[in-house]
Write a protein that holds these residues in place. Structure first.
Motif, PDB file in Angstrom:
ATOM      1  N   ARG A 191       0.850  -1.191   0.000  1.00  0.00           N
ATOM      2  CA  ARG A 191       0.000   0.000   0.000  1.00  0.00           C
ATOM      3  C   ARG A 191       0.884   1.238   0.000  1.00  0.00           C
ATOM      4  O   ARG A 191       2.105   1.139   0.061  1.00  0.00           O
ATOM      5  CB  ARG A 191      -0.900  -0.009   1.249  1.00  0.00           C
ATOM      6  N   HIS A 203       0.043  -3.584   4.283  1.00  0.00           N
ATOM      7  CA  HIS A 203      -1.270  -3.739   4.897  1.00  0.00           C
ATOM      8  C   HIS A 203      -1.135  -4.619   6.138  1.00  0.00           C
ATOM      9  O   HIS A 203      -0.599  -5.716   6.055  1.00  0.00           O
ATOM     10  CB  HIS A 203      -2.218  -4.376   3.886  1.00  0.00           C
ATOM     11  N   ASP A 234      -8.623  -7.382   4.673  1.00  0.00           N
ATOM     12  CA  ASP A 234      -9.869  -6.652   4.412  1.00  0.00           C
ATOM     13  C   ASP A 234     -10.914  -7.669   3.993  1.00  0.00           C
ATOM     14  O   ASP A 234     -10.768  -8.329   2.954  1.00  0.00           O
ATOM     15  CB  ASP A 234      -9.668  -5.626   3.291  1.00  0.00           C
ATOM     16  N   HIS A 258     -16.320  -2.583   4.224  1.00  0.00           N
ATOM     17  CA  HIS A 258     -15.572  -3.805   4.506  1.00  0.00           C
ATOM     18  C   HIS A 258     -15.125  -3.782   5.952  1.00  0.00           C
ATOM     19  O   HIS A 258     -15.199  -2.739   6.611  1.00  0.00           O
ATOM     20  CB  HIS A 258     -14.358  -3.954   3.570  1.00  0.00           C
ATOM     21  N   HIS A 274     -11.843  -4.212   8.197  1.00  0.00           N
ATOM     22  CA  HIS A 274     -10.390  -4.381   8.295  1.00  0.00           C
ATOM     23  C   HIS A 274     -10.141  -5.102   9.612  1.00  0.00           C
ATOM     24  O   HIS A 274     -10.563  -4.639  10.667  1.00  0.00           O
ATOM     25  CB  HIS A 274      -9.697  -3.017   8.263  1.00  0.00           C
TER      26      HIS A 274
END
Ligand SMILES: [Zn+2]
Length: 559
Positions: free
Chosen positions: A41, A46, A50, A151, A153
């Motif tokens: 990212r 990350h 997700d 979503h 995380h």
């Protein structure tokens, strides 16, 4: 004795012995991933997975195990509404971009928000103050903070080191029989006289898929020390999302040269992602090439093994087989074989060395005076020495360009003495975006000296914001009966410097307005029960980043 207790969880982690039966999934729908752990990212890896929520918000989020809430954070950006639960086995689960919390946690949070008169909060409840049981609903999924679609995380961190670990190591079920895919292969001449395919600069190498599913690159001729880089992604079975890999291996003639995996990493190292990827390539083409070799300044701990820094020394007359394997966590593997012939050939494609008047020595502090502004780079702002391109325009200064990543903040100081007393209030330092529109950067003012600290190279100027923010009711009108309404909602926006503060009162009492910058909406929930009479006077004050302020008032009735 103490040392043994402290060391035990670390030892368990280094062995990769993750408890595979301890935790349930945080959602009760099949887990489909929009992002994997370690995925590349902007400026970070990350730190969780997700999980897609069927394009909806409000799905129940479950505690993955018994535990106690140790942290709750609500912010406009980043994780939005986030919940941290510590479990007795030494791990902490993290749930982010939530729509709201369970009623018990929600009322705990609201009390703090009303006490502090702030929507954004961060609290660390006492251990055991907010206990949760495995399988209990702790929150509802949402799209808050820096989330670009509904979503969840989800992270699992080591409670002691706070290192995020790969949540898929704990036995969560994700359907995945799909192999990772190679998108592109690049070869990099690394030593001064290195040549690859008659090129002394990076060159793309074509490859094709073989009958057995592996990939074969066209033969490369090279001499000197070279390295390889790949663009690649992993996909799971139930969605087309291009997610991150779990592991990369590079072998040369059967010998392991590079072994990278995303079992865990630390937040302290995450920005070094900019040394793993070919950053100038990313800045130009928005595609991330991961290098299979390690460059100067790279302090990442993701290398399980590394020989010769992953660099390959090619000698005249010898042939080499370089094999790159990419893997997901479910054992799916793709292999790319690159045949290399050691051969000196004439260079037809050479690196254009751009020299400027100014040179940055990365290990030392560097100062430059551009008249209108001064720039100060602390030691180790950059990974490498380079010729820096500095330009002064009439009202602008250009500090190189965005192709080079800064690891640390540097300081930019503007002389704003040409502005009047009134203009000085409205002025701020702005970075010009690609369309040369001014973007506010946090500006510290002392008299006519303006300072900012930033990691972004590019063009800066001083801009003036003369227009106060706008406030408009979204779902109500003046003098309306709102007895059946559950929410009050207002639209707020600022044209230039951006919104700094917002505040709302009902009949003189502070009320909690939840701010969602993505939809420019302020929302008050009537369940907060602030009202004590039928006639209500609402007052909303919004201030921008240079202090321009707008007050909106309205009255309504409610039984
Ligand atoms: Zn995420």
């Amino acid at each position: 004795m103490l040392a043994i207790i402290l060391l035990l969880p670390l030892w368990v982690m280094s062995q990769g012995n993750y408890p595979v039966d301890a935790f349930r999934a945080p959602l009760d729908i099949p887990l489909v991933l929009a992002g994997t752990f370690g995925e590349l990212r902007s400026n970070h890896f990350h730190s969780g997975i997700d999980i897609k929520t069927q394009q909806r918000q409000g799905l129940p989020v479950y505690a993955i195990g018994d535990g106690t809430v140790t942290r709750i954070k609500i912010s406009h950006w980043g994780y939005g509404k986030a919940l941290y639960i510590a479990h007795p086995n030494g791990y902490t689960s993290v749930y982010a971009h939530l729509q709201k919390f369970s009623p018990e946690i929600e009322s705990y949070v609201k009390k703090i928000q009303y006490d502090k008169k702030s929507f954004e909060i961060e609290v660390f409840p006492d251990y055991g103050e907010l206990k949760v049981q495995k399988d209990s609903i702790v929150a509802y999924s949402g799209n808050t903070g820096g989330s670009s679609g509904p979503h969840l995380h989800f992270e699992i961190r080591s409670s002691i080191s706070e290192k995020p670990t790969n949540p898929l190591l704990y036995g969560l079920e994700v359907r995945d029989a799909t192999n990772p895919s190679f998108q592109a292969l690049y070869a990099y001449p690394l030593s001064p006289n290195a040549i690859v395919n008659q090129s002394s600069k990076k060159i793309q190498i074509p490859f094709s898929r073989q009958q057995d599913g592996s990939f074969l690159a066209e033969e490369v001729t090279a001499i000197g020390t070279i390295g390889f880089g790949i663009a690649a992604f992993d996909r799971q079975d139930l969605a087309a999302n291009q997610n991150g890999l779990y592991a990369i291996e590079q072998k040369v003639n059967g010998k392991m040269y590079t072994e990278i995996d995303f079992e865990n990493f630390s937040f302290a190292e995450t920005r070094y992602i900019n040394t793993l990827i070919d950053y100038p390539h990313f800045a130009k083409y928005r595609r991330r090439i991961q290098r299979c070799y390690k460059v100067n300044g790279n302090e990442l701990s993701i290398y399980k093994s590394l020989y010769n820094d992953g660099k390959v020394n090619i000698q005249e007359g010898l042939s080499y087989q370089v094999e790159i394997q990419i893997k997901d966590l479910h054992g799916n593997v793709s292999t790319l074989v690159i045949p290399v012939q050691g051969k000196t050939e004439p260079v037809v494609n050479s690196e254009e060395n751009i020299r400027t008047e100014n040179y940055v020595v990365a290990s030392k502090p560097n100062n430059f005076d551009l008249g209108l502004a001064k720039v100060y780079f602390p030691a180790n702002t950059f990974y490498e020495d380079f010729y820096i391109d500095l330009k002064k325009g009439e009202d602008t200064v250009t500090i190189h360009n965005s192709s080079i990543p800064a690891h640390k903040n540097f300081t930019l100081t503007f002389d704003a003495s040409k502005y009047s007393e009134r203009e000085l209030k409205q002025a701020f330092i702005a970075r010009l975006d690609k369309k040369r529109r001014p973007d506010y950067v946090k500006t510290y003012k002392r008299g006519t000296t303006f300072t900012t600290r930033t990691r972004n190279l590019g063009t800066y100027t001083i801009s003036l914001d003369t227009v106060a923010p706008k406030i408009r009711p979204k779902n109500f009108k003046e003098k309306q009966w709102l007895s059946n309404y559950r929410y009050l909602s207002l639209y707020i926006a600022d044209d230039l410097s951006g919104i700094n503060t917002y505040q709302a009162k009902l009949n003189g009492k502070w009320i909690l307005m939840e701010y969602e910058p993505k939809t420019k909406t302020l929302t008050y929930n009537f369940d907060d029960r602030i009202l004590d009479k039928k006639q209500c006077e609402l007052e909303v004050v919004v201030t921008d980043n240079v202090g321009n302020s707008t007050t909106f008032t309205s009255s309504f009735y409610r039984n």
